[in-house]
Write an enzyme that holds these catalytic residues in place. Structure first.
Site, short mmCIF file in Angstrom:
data_model
loop_
_atom_site.label_atom_id
_atom_site.label_comp_id
_atom_site.label_asym_id
_atom_site.label_seq_id
_atom_site.Cartn_x
_atom_site.Cartn_y
_atom_site.Cartn_z
N ASP A 36 0.84 -1.20 0.00
CA ASP A 36 0.00 0.00 0.00
C ASP A 36 0.88 1.26 0.00
OD1 ASP A 36 -2.03 1.82 0.27
OD2 ASP A 36 -3.02 0.76 1.90
N ASP A 37 0.74 2.08 -1.01
CA ASP A 37 1.50 3.35 -1.10
C ASP A 37 3.02 3.14 -1.13
OD1 ASP A 37 -1.01 4.40 -0.88
OD2 ASP A 37 -0.62 5.63 0.87
N CYS A 74 -5.92 3.88 -3.72
CA CYS A 74 -6.22 2.55 -3.17
C CYS A 74 -7.44 1.85 -3.75
CB CYS A 74 -6.44 2.64 -1.67
SG CYS A 74 -5.04 3.30 -0.76
N LYS A 128 -5.86 -5.22 4.30
CA LYS A 128 -6.79 -4.09 4.08
C LYS A 128 -7.75 -4.36 2.93
CE LYS A 128 -6.16 0.45 1.95
NZ LYS A 128 -5.43 1.72 1.99
N HIS A 130 -10.90 -2.14 1.82
CA HIS A 130 -11.09 -0.84 1.17
C HIS A 130 -11.88 -0.88 -0.13
CE1 HIS A 130 -9.21 3.45 0.95
NE2 HIS A 130 -10.46 3.42 1.40
N HIS A 217 1.26 2.40 4.14
CA HIS A 217 0.39 3.58 4.22
C HIS A 217 0.61 4.30 5.55
CE1 HIS A 217 -3.36 5.87 4.07
NE2 HIS A 217 -3.64 5.38 2.87
N ASN A 276 -0.37 1.84 -5.69
CA ASN A 276 -0.14 3.15 -6.34
C ASN A 276 1.23 3.63 -5.88
OD1 ASN A 276 -2.70 3.78 -4.13
ND2 ASN A 276 -0.70 4.68 -3.69
#
Ligand SMILES: *[C@@H]1O[C@H](CO)[C@@H](O)[C@H](O)[C@H]1NC(C)=O
Ligand SMILES: *[C@@H]1O[C@H](CO)[C@@H](O)[C@H](O)[C@H]1NC(C)=O
Ligand SMILES: *[C@@H]1O[C@H](CO)[C@@H](O)[C@H](O)[C@H]1NC(C)=O
Length: 484
Positions: A36-37, A74, A128, A130, A217, A276
């Site tokens: 994530d990120d 996300c 996660k 989402h 994240h 991302n």
């Protein structure tokens, strides 16, 4: 292909191509890891300062996907990954599914775990979600996963498992609120959960393990031992962030070891990607690529990625510059599992590219289309066209490595506002420094026409007001389904 025929085919394939005894009916296990990120410059193979030994080993023995794209945030990226469809066709193109917003990934769309379940897989998700949780039907165990261990929303405290702005507890084992006795760091806890699933797995069935990590994240949190690995980095955000990356690497290491111990690894296909780009003001980094998470620049969308598959990839140990997009994983993995993807998905089966070093079957893709923000971008061959504003952070942000760089100041310096139609040749200018739109007006017009064809397919984005009744105070202090 019929399920049983597919399994026989797999058994034969394995015997002929590898000359190794594999029980017939053994489809490959699939380990799909989503960071994530995590930015371009946040993994060992792109930046030797980052310590990711487990990931580096897998990447260098697999195929590094050097032109792997995702959406810029996300929820849209998760949509693309699990459906094989562009989010702008499903209403998920406008930002992320914020806490309290009464919608989710539409229920009439088949998800990857549902397909794999149907093909005989045990399916588990850790981390996660989402993709919406206002109603039970939107949650992972109603959408093809046998088990879920993680949280429904987009971010929270790594230890307390609580969200910040509106206070609420968000952590579950399957559908039940789960409170670990000790407040464990989520990233490592997810690694241990993966080990448990692998140890308990019935090896007569293939395993699909989806690991969408909370890491890396914000909020910036990591056990001291991981931060200590980067004690030479002066910038606090970058130091903690780098530790978070290493903690994730460690959790992945545990998972790989467990697969190996149970003799499952050689028949496992591993896919790794970030959802991302990184967020420079939260410690992430995309250097030398331009922009940040939530922008259509390469820094927001070109993500660190690789595949690994000991018995599955016929050619490995190299870096591929072939184009692959998040939507491609759905048809690729469904086909690998012996199934047939829906005809109308946007993804293409990239198995030949991945396993045999063939050219990509993709010549074109959409970075994003959002008529609410007026932001859109398309790629065709080496050219990329951006229309409107690519997003807020449009500069180039060097990693604040061992030098002291005041991130706040950099944020101001680089907060340029760009709003026009831009054309880049990504092959020779991957950092998007040279706009060619004035030089090549015909090509620009051609690219705009290509983009408009996709724009005509955009459906209205979900953008509802927050539902007051969603608040944890109405649900015993937990973020909980039941309000849409
Ligand atoms: C990966 O992509 C970058 C950016 O386009 C390029 O500079 C680099 O040479 C590529 N790496 C390899 C090993 O091909
Ligand atoms: C899902 O439902 C939407 C809205 O009713 C509809 O427009 C769309 O065609 C459906 N998609 C599929 C794949 O059935
Ligand atoms: C970008 O430019 C267009 C055309 O001039 C304008 O309509 C739009 O409002 C601008 N968007 C932003 C966010 O400035």
């Amino acid at each position: 292909m019929h399920a049983s025929l597919a399994s026989i085919w797999w058994g034969l394939m394995a015997m002929f191509t590898n000359n190794v005894k594999v029980p017939v009916a053994q489809k490959p296990n699939i380990l799909l890891i989503l960071a994530d990120d995590l930015g371009w410059n946040d993994v060992g193979w792109n930046n030797p300062e980052i310590k990711t030994p487990n990931l580096d080993r897998l990447a260098s023995n697999g195929v590094i996907l050097n032109a792997s794209y995702a959406l810029s945030t996300c929820s849209p990226s998760r949509t693309a990954l699990l459906t094989g469809r562009y989010p702008f066709k499903l209403g998920l193109q406008h930002g992320v599914v914020k806490k309290g917003k009464p919608y989710g990934l539409p229920l009439n769309i088949t998800l990857l775990p549902q397909k794999l379940k149907h093909l005989g897989y045990s399916t588990h998700a850790i981390g996660k979600w989402h993709l919406g949780f206002c109603r039970w039907e939107y949650t992972p165990t109603f959408r093809g996963f046998d088990s879920f261990y993680g949280f429904y929303s987009g971010s929270e405290d790594y230890y307390k498992r609580k969200t910040a702005a509106i206070r609420g507890y968000d952590f579950r084992m399957n559908t039940k609120v789960f409170k670990p006795k000790i407040k464990k760091y989520s990233t490592l806890d997810y690694g241990r959960r993966a080990v448990k699933i692998i140890q308990a797995h019935k090896r007569t069935e293939p395993l699909f393990l989806y690991m969408p990590f909370q890491a890396v994240h914000s909020p910036l949190q990591v056990p001291k031992s991981f931060e200590f690995k980067y004690r030479n980095i002066v910038d606090r955000n970058r130091r903690i962030f780098s530790g978070m990356v290493s903690a994730m690497d460690s959790a992945i290491g545990m998972t790989i070891k467990a697969l190996k111990q149970r003799n499952m690894l050689t028949n496992t296909m591993i896919v790794f990607l970030s959802d991302n780009g990184g967020t420079p003001f939260f410690g992430g980094n995309n250097w030398p690529l331009r922009g940040s998470k939530a922008t259509l620049w390469e820094g927001g969308t070109r993500v660190p990625s690789f595949v690994w598959g000991k018995m599955l990839l016929q050619k490995a140990g190299y870096t591929s510059n072939e184009m692959i997009h998040a939507v491609d994983w759905f048809p690729t993995l469904v086909s690998l599992a012996g199934g047939t993807p829906e005809k109308d998905v946007d993804g293409v089966d990239q198995w030949q590219m991945l396993s045999q070093r063939q050219p990509s079957r993709r010549k074109e893709f959409v970075y994003g289309i959002n008529s609410i923000t007026g932001r859109a971008a398309i790629r065709r061959g080496k050219y990329k066209l951006i229309e409107g504003t690519a997003g807020h952070y449009s500069g180039w942000y060097p990693a604040p490595s061992s030098r002291v760089v005041k991130m706040k100041r950099m944020k101001q310096l680089n907060k340029r506002h760009v709003n026009s139609t831009l054309l880049y040749n990504i092959q020779v200018d991957p950092i998007e420094s040279n706009d060619l739109s004035a030089k090549y007006p015909h090509l620009t017009q051609f690219m705009l026409r290509r983009l408009n064809r996709y724009k005509a397919q955009e459906v209205e984005a979900f953008n509802p007001r927050k539902e007051r009744y969603s608040q944890p105070k109405f649900w015993g202090g937990n973020w909980s389904p039941g309000w849409c």
